[in-house]
Design a protein around this motif. Structure first.
Motif, PDB file in Angstrom:
ATOM      1  N   PHE A  42      -3.641  -9.255  -8.509  1.00  0.00           N
ATOM      2  CA  PHE A  42      -4.137  -8.003  -7.927  1.00  0.00           C
ATOM      3  C   PHE A  42      -3.054  -7.324  -7.095  1.00  0.00           C
ATOM      4  O   PHE A  42      -2.075  -7.951  -6.669  1.00  0.00           O
ATOM      5  CB  PHE A  42      -5.380  -8.263  -7.065  1.00  0.00           C
ATOM      6  CG  PHE A  42      -5.126  -9.089  -5.825  1.00  0.00           C
ATOM      7  CD1 PHE A  42      -4.910  -8.482  -4.596  1.00  0.00           C
ATOM      8  CD2 PHE A  42      -5.116 -10.484  -5.886  1.00  0.00           C
ATOM      9  CE1 PHE A  42      -4.675  -9.239  -3.450  1.00  0.00           C
ATOM     10  CE2 PHE A  42      -4.890 -11.248  -4.752  1.00  0.00           C
ATOM     11  CZ  PHE A  42      -4.674 -10.631  -3.532  1.00  0.00           C
ATOM     12  N   ARG A  43      -3.239  -6.053  -6.887  1.00  0.00           N
ATOM     13  CA  ARG A  43      -2.383  -5.254  -6.009  1.00  0.00           C
ATOM     14  C   ARG A  43      -3.123  -5.019  -4.698  1.00  0.00           C
ATOM     15  O   ARG A  43      -4.355  -4.905  -4.679  1.00  0.00           O
ATOM     16  CB  ARG A  43      -2.037  -3.910  -6.643  1.00  0.00           C
ATOM     17  CG  ARG A  43      -1.240  -3.952  -7.931  1.00  0.00           C
ATOM     18  CD  ARG A  43      -0.915  -2.530  -8.384  1.00  0.00           C
ATOM     19  NE  ARG A  43      -0.082  -1.858  -7.408  1.00  0.00           N
ATOM     20  CZ  ARG A  43       1.256  -1.768  -7.486  1.00  0.00           C
ATOM     21  NH1 ARG A  43       1.886  -2.305  -8.518  1.00  0.00           N
ATOM     22  NH2 ARG A  43       1.937  -1.143  -6.556  1.00  0.00           N
ATOM     23  N   ILE A  44      -2.387  -4.900  -3.615  1.00  0.00           N
ATOM     24  CA  ILE A  44      -3.014  -4.641  -2.326  1.00  0.00           C
ATOM     25  C   ILE A  44      -3.722  -3.291  -2.327  1.00  0.00           C
ATOM     26  O   ILE A  44      -4.739  -3.096  -1.656  1.00  0.00           O
ATOM     27  CB  ILE A  44      -1.964  -4.719  -1.189  1.00  0.00           C
ATOM     28  CG1 ILE A  44      -2.652  -4.815   0.174  1.00  0.00           C
ATOM     29  CG2 ILE A  44      -1.011  -3.534  -1.234  1.00  0.00           C
ATOM     30  CD1 ILE A  44      -3.350  -6.116   0.413  1.00  0.00           C
ATOM     31  N   GLU A  45      -3.204  -2.344  -3.141  1.00  0.00           N
ATOM     32  CA  GLU A  45      -3.810  -1.008  -3.206  1.00  0.00           C
ATOM     33  C   GLU A  45      -5.145  -1.007  -3.932  1.00  0.00           C
ATOM     34  O   GLU A  45      -5.887  -0.026  -3.865  1.00  0.00           O
ATOM     35  CB  GLU A  45      -2.862  -0.021  -3.904  1.00  0.00           C
ATOM     36  CG  GLU A  45      -1.565   0.237  -3.165  1.00  0.00           C
ATOM     37  CD  GLU A  45      -0.463  -0.715  -3.588  1.00  0.00           C
ATOM     38  OE1 GLU A  45       0.705  -0.441  -3.267  1.00  0.00           O
ATOM     39  OE2 GLU A  45      -0.768  -1.733  -4.257  1.00  0.00           O
ATOM     40  N   PRO A  71       3.406  -6.971   1.540  1.00  0.00           N
ATOM     41  CA  PRO A  71       3.654  -5.841   0.625  1.00  0.00           C
ATOM     42  C   PRO A  71       3.659  -4.502   1.349  1.00  0.00           C
ATOM     43  O   PRO A  71       3.062  -4.341   2.414  1.00  0.00           O
ATOM     44  CB  PRO A  71       2.467  -5.924  -0.338  1.00  0.00           C
ATOM     45  CG  PRO A  71       1.356  -6.439   0.539  1.00  0.00           C
ATOM     46  CD  PRO A  71       2.009  -7.411   1.492  1.00  0.00           C
ATOM     47  N   GLY A  72       4.332  -3.560   0.752  1.00  0.00           N
ATOM     48  CA  GLY A  72       4.187  -2.184   1.170  1.00  0.00           C
ATOM     49  C   GLY A  72       2.975  -1.598   0.468  1.00  0.00           C
ATOM     50  O   GLY A  72       2.415  -2.208  -0.439  1.00  0.00           O
ATOM     51  N   ILE A  73       2.553  -0.425   0.880  1.00  0.00           N
ATOM     52  CA  ILE A  73       1.401   0.231   0.260  1.00  0.00           C
ATOM     53  C   ILE A  73       1.856   1.532  -0.385  1.00  0.00           C
ATOM     54  O   ILE A  73       2.454   2.389   0.264  1.00  0.00           O
ATOM     55  CB  ILE A  73       0.302   0.517   1.299  1.00  0.00           C
ATOM     56  CG1 ILE A  73      -0.225  -0.797   1.896  1.00  0.00           C
ATOM     57  CG2 ILE A  73      -0.846   1.303   0.660  1.00  0.00           C
ATOM     58  CD1 ILE A  73      -1.290  -0.602   2.965  1.00  0.00           C
ATOM     59  N   GLY A  91      -2.814  -1.105   9.297  1.00  0.00           N
ATOM     60  CA  GLY A  91      -2.561  -1.808  10.551  1.00  0.00           C
ATOM     61  C   GLY A  91      -2.024  -3.203  10.315  1.00  0.00           C
ATOM     62  O   GLY A  91      -1.147  -3.667  11.048  1.00  0.00           O
ATOM     63  N   ALA A  92      -2.533  -3.870   9.275  1.00  0.00           N
ATOM     64  CA  ALA A  92      -2.074  -5.222   8.969  1.00  0.00           C
ATOM     65  C   ALA A  92      -0.623  -5.227   8.548  1.00  0.00           C
ATOM     66  O   ALA A  92       0.157  -6.101   8.950  1.00  0.00           O
ATOM     67  CB  ALA A  92      -2.947  -5.821   7.864  1.00  0.00           C
ATOM     68  N   VAL A  93      -0.225  -4.275   7.714  1.00  0.00           N
ATOM     69  CA  VAL A  93       1.153  -4.210   7.234  1.00  0.00           C
ATOM     70  C   VAL A  93       2.118  -3.967   8.384  1.00  0.00           C
ATOM     71  O   VAL A  93       3.245  -4.472   8.402  1.00  0.00           O
ATOM     72  CB  VAL A  93       1.292  -3.108   6.160  1.00  0.00           C
ATOM     73  CG1 VAL A  93       2.765  -2.846   5.841  1.00  0.00           C
ATOM     74  CG2 VAL A  93       0.543  -3.507   4.901  1.00  0.00           C
ATOM     75  N   ALA A 103      -6.531  -9.471  10.327  1.00  0.00           N
ATOM     76  CA  ALA A 103      -7.062  -8.250   9.723  1.00  0.00           C
ATOM     77  C   ALA A 103      -7.508  -8.494   8.289  1.00  0.00           C
ATOM     78  O   ALA A 103      -8.582  -8.054   7.869  1.00  0.00           O
ATOM     79  CB  ALA A 103      -6.004  -7.144   9.770  1.00  0.00           C
ATOM     80  N   VAL A 104      -6.688  -9.214   7.544  1.00  0.00           N
ATOM     81  CA  VAL A 104      -7.034  -9.512   6.154  1.00  0.00           C
ATOM     82  C   VAL A 104      -8.259 -10.419   6.097  1.00  0.00           C
ATOM     83  O   VAL A 104      -9.166 -10.221   5.266  1.00  0.00           O
ATOM     84  CB  VAL A 104      -5.838 -10.157   5.425  1.00  0.00           C
ATOM     85  CG1 VAL A 104      -6.247 -10.640   4.043  1.00  0.00           C
ATOM     86  CG2 VAL A 104      -4.692  -9.159   5.313  1.00  0.00           C
ATOM     87  N   LEU A 105      -8.319 -11.427   6.968  1.00  0.00           N
ATOM     88  CA  LEU A 105      -9.477 -12.310   7.005  1.00  0.00           C
ATOM     89  C   LEU A 105     -10.756 -11.526   7.268  1.00  0.00           C
ATOM     90  O   LEU A 105     -11.809 -11.801   6.659  1.00  0.00           O
ATOM     91  CB  LEU A 105      -9.304 -13.377   8.084  1.00  0.00           C
ATOM     92  CG  LEU A 105      -8.295 -14.493   7.831  1.00  0.00           C
ATOM     93  CD1 LEU A 105      -8.317 -15.487   8.984  1.00  0.00           C
ATOM     94  CD2 LEU A 105      -8.583 -15.203   6.533  1.00  0.00           C
ATOM     95  N   SER A 106     -10.666 -10.570   8.163  1.00  0.00           N
ATOM     96  CA  SER A 106     -11.862  -9.789   8.493  1.00  0.00           C
ATOM     97  C   SER A 106     -12.364  -9.007   7.288  1.00  0.00           C
ATOM     98  O   SER A 106     -13.578  -8.855   7.099  1.00  0.00           O
ATOM     99  CB  SER A 106     -11.574  -8.836   9.659  1.00  0.00           C
ATOM    100  OG  SER A 106     -10.699  -7.781   9.261  1.00  0.00           O
ATOM    101  N   ILE A 107     -11.450  -8.521   6.455  1.00  0.00           N
ATOM    102  CA  ILE A 107     -11.848  -7.787   5.256  1.00  0.00           C
ATOM    103  C   ILE A 107     -12.627  -8.704   4.315  1.00  0.00           C
ATOM    104  O   ILE A 107     -13.687  -8.332   3.786  1.00  0.00           O
ATOM    105  CB  ILE A 107     -10.613  -7.205   4.541  1.00  0.00           C
ATOM    106  CG1 ILE A 107     -10.004  -6.072   5.377  1.00  0.00           C
ATOM    107  CG2 ILE A 107     -10.971  -6.702   3.144  1.00  0.00           C
ATOM    108  CD1 ILE A 107      -8.719  -5.504   4.801  1.00  0.00           C
ATOM    109  N   PHE A 108     -12.116  -9.909   4.098  1.00  0.00           N
ATOM    110  CA  PHE A 108     -12.796 -10.847   3.197  1.00  0.00           C
ATOM    111  C   PHE A 108     -14.129 -11.308   3.784  1.00  0.00           C
ATOM    112  O   PHE A 108     -15.130 -11.418   3.055  1.00  0.00           O
ATOM    113  CB  PHE A 108     -11.893 -12.048   2.919  1.00  0.00           C
ATOM    114  CG  PHE A 108     -10.878 -11.794   1.840  1.00  0.00           C
ATOM    115  CD1 PHE A 108     -11.091 -12.248   0.548  1.00  0.00           C
ATOM    116  CD2 PHE A 108      -9.704 -11.109   2.111  1.00  0.00           C
ATOM    117  CE1 PHE A 108     -10.157 -12.011  -0.463  1.00  0.00           C
ATOM    118  CE2 PHE A 108      -8.762 -10.864   1.116  1.00  0.00           C
ATOM    119  CZ  PHE A 108      -8.993 -11.314  -0.171  1.00  0.00           C
ATOM    120  N   GLU A 109     -14.155 -11.565   5.073  1.00  0.00           N
ATOM    121  CA  GLU A 109     -15.405 -12.005   5.690  1.00  0.00           C
ATOM    122  C   GLU A 109     -16.448 -10.898   5.681  1.00  0.00           C
ATOM    123  O   GLU A 109     -17.633 -11.155   5.427  1.00  0.00           O
ATOM    124  CB  GLU A 109     -15.137 -12.494   7.108  1.00  0.00           C
ATOM    125  CG  GLU A 109     -14.370 -13.811   7.150  1.00  0.00           C
ATOM    126  CD  GLU A 109     -14.052 -14.269   8.552  1.00  0.00           C
ATOM    127  OE1 GLU A 109     -14.095 -15.485   8.794  1.00  0.00           O
ATOM    128  OE2 GLU A 109     -13.751 -13.409   9.411  1.00  0.00           O
TER     129      GLU A 109
END
Length: 298
Positions: A42-45, A71-73, A91-93, A103-109
């Motif tokens: 997958f891509r971060i975008e 990664p960059g966005i 913000g995470a980047v 920040a990434v964990l919060s997205i998945f949770e």
């Protein structure tokens, strides 16, 4: 169902092998794991769409394991499902290591996934306290480790690094964003290894081991011999950051770390008990035994 959000290195394959039910293996583009087939790249975008794919596949738990280059966005690649996540991703980047991971964990949770640590899924990676090598720990090392506490606290405050090198009564090197092996490489003489195992230190170590370390002849006859002969000593200490979320980025050492420590002329390695994972433990111990170095789980 468990999904691995896998990065580079051998940790994802180790975690996958320990599961009773094979996990779904996913990887951020450009960060594929070693010796493990990837089911979804997958891509971060397109993170929002990726989360939906996980849900559709019946995934309820995820484990982040392996090394990932931040990664960059590319704004032109952001899809509609990911657009609501852009403020958090941006913000995470831009933030430090721990802040980005949280920040990434919060997205998945928030998407309904439970996050599990690699050490929780593969407890054998955490060795019990004690000396694992033939070489004992010299007197005075315990006193030296006291010097590491303020360094680790500062690293935690700066949100970077989980290791340092102590020689005598002085901390002479601190890990930065490049990692432990890079810190050790800065201390060692330039040494170009043969291109085995795709250039990966872990694969190289595995290939070199052979039967009863017979394959280490080339490495032992190289510049590491001179480095050991002129070694000034010292100890590598590695531990989690204060208040670190153990589910992600728990410190790890492996054969590559052992080799780099030998090349840097160190006397041994000390890791925090219950806080540092050891990949390919038998090979790590064999390398250190061959070098007359110690590994202390403290």
């Amino acid at each position: 169902m468990l999904a691995l959000i896998a990065g580079r290195g051998s940790l994802p394959a180790t975690v996958a092998a320990e599961q009773d039910v094979p996990p779904l293996v996913t990887s951020l583009l450009g960060n594929a794991p070693d010796r493990l087939a990837v089911d979804i790249t997958f891509r971060i975008e397109q993170l929002g769409s990726f989360l939906e794919k996980l849900t559709d596949r019946g995934v309820r738990e995820v484990c982040f394991c392996g090394m990932i280059t931040r990664p960059g966005i590319d704004p032109s690649m952001i899809d509609a499902r990911t657009m609501p996540l852009v403020p958090v991703l941006a913000g995470a980047v831009a933030s430090g290591e721990d802040s980005a991971l949280r920040a990434v964990l919060s997205i998945f949770e928030d998407a309904g996934f439970a996050v599990r640590g690699a050490d929780e899924l593969t407890p054998s990676l955490l060795p019990a306290a004690g000396v694992l090598t033939k070489t004992p720990v010299p007197k005075g090392v315990s006193d030296q480790l006291a010097l590491a506490a303020p360094v680790l606290a500062l690293q935690g405050k700066k949100d970077v690094g989980q290791a340092c090198v102590i020689r005598g009564n002085e901390v002479i090197a601190q890990e930065d964003t490049r990692g432990t092996d890079a810190m050790l490489a800065d201390m060692s003489e330039a040494y170009t290894r043969p291109e085995l195992g795709g250039g990966d230190p872990l694969n190289f170590a595995v290939d070199l081991m052979g039967e009863a370390l017979g394959g280490m002849a080339d490495w032992l006859s190289g510049p590491v011999t001179k480095a050991r002969a002129t070694a000034k000593g010292g100890v590598l200490f590695k531990a989690p950051k204060p208040d670190q979320d153990r589910r992600v980025d728990l410190p790890t050492i492996g054969p590559g770390t052992a080799m780099r420590a030998a090349e840097a002329g160190l006397d041994g390695i000390v890791i925090a008990a219950g806080g540092v994972m050891v990949l390919d433990r038998a090979q790590v111990v064999a390398i250190l035994d061959e070098m007359g170095m110690y590994l202390w789980v403290h």
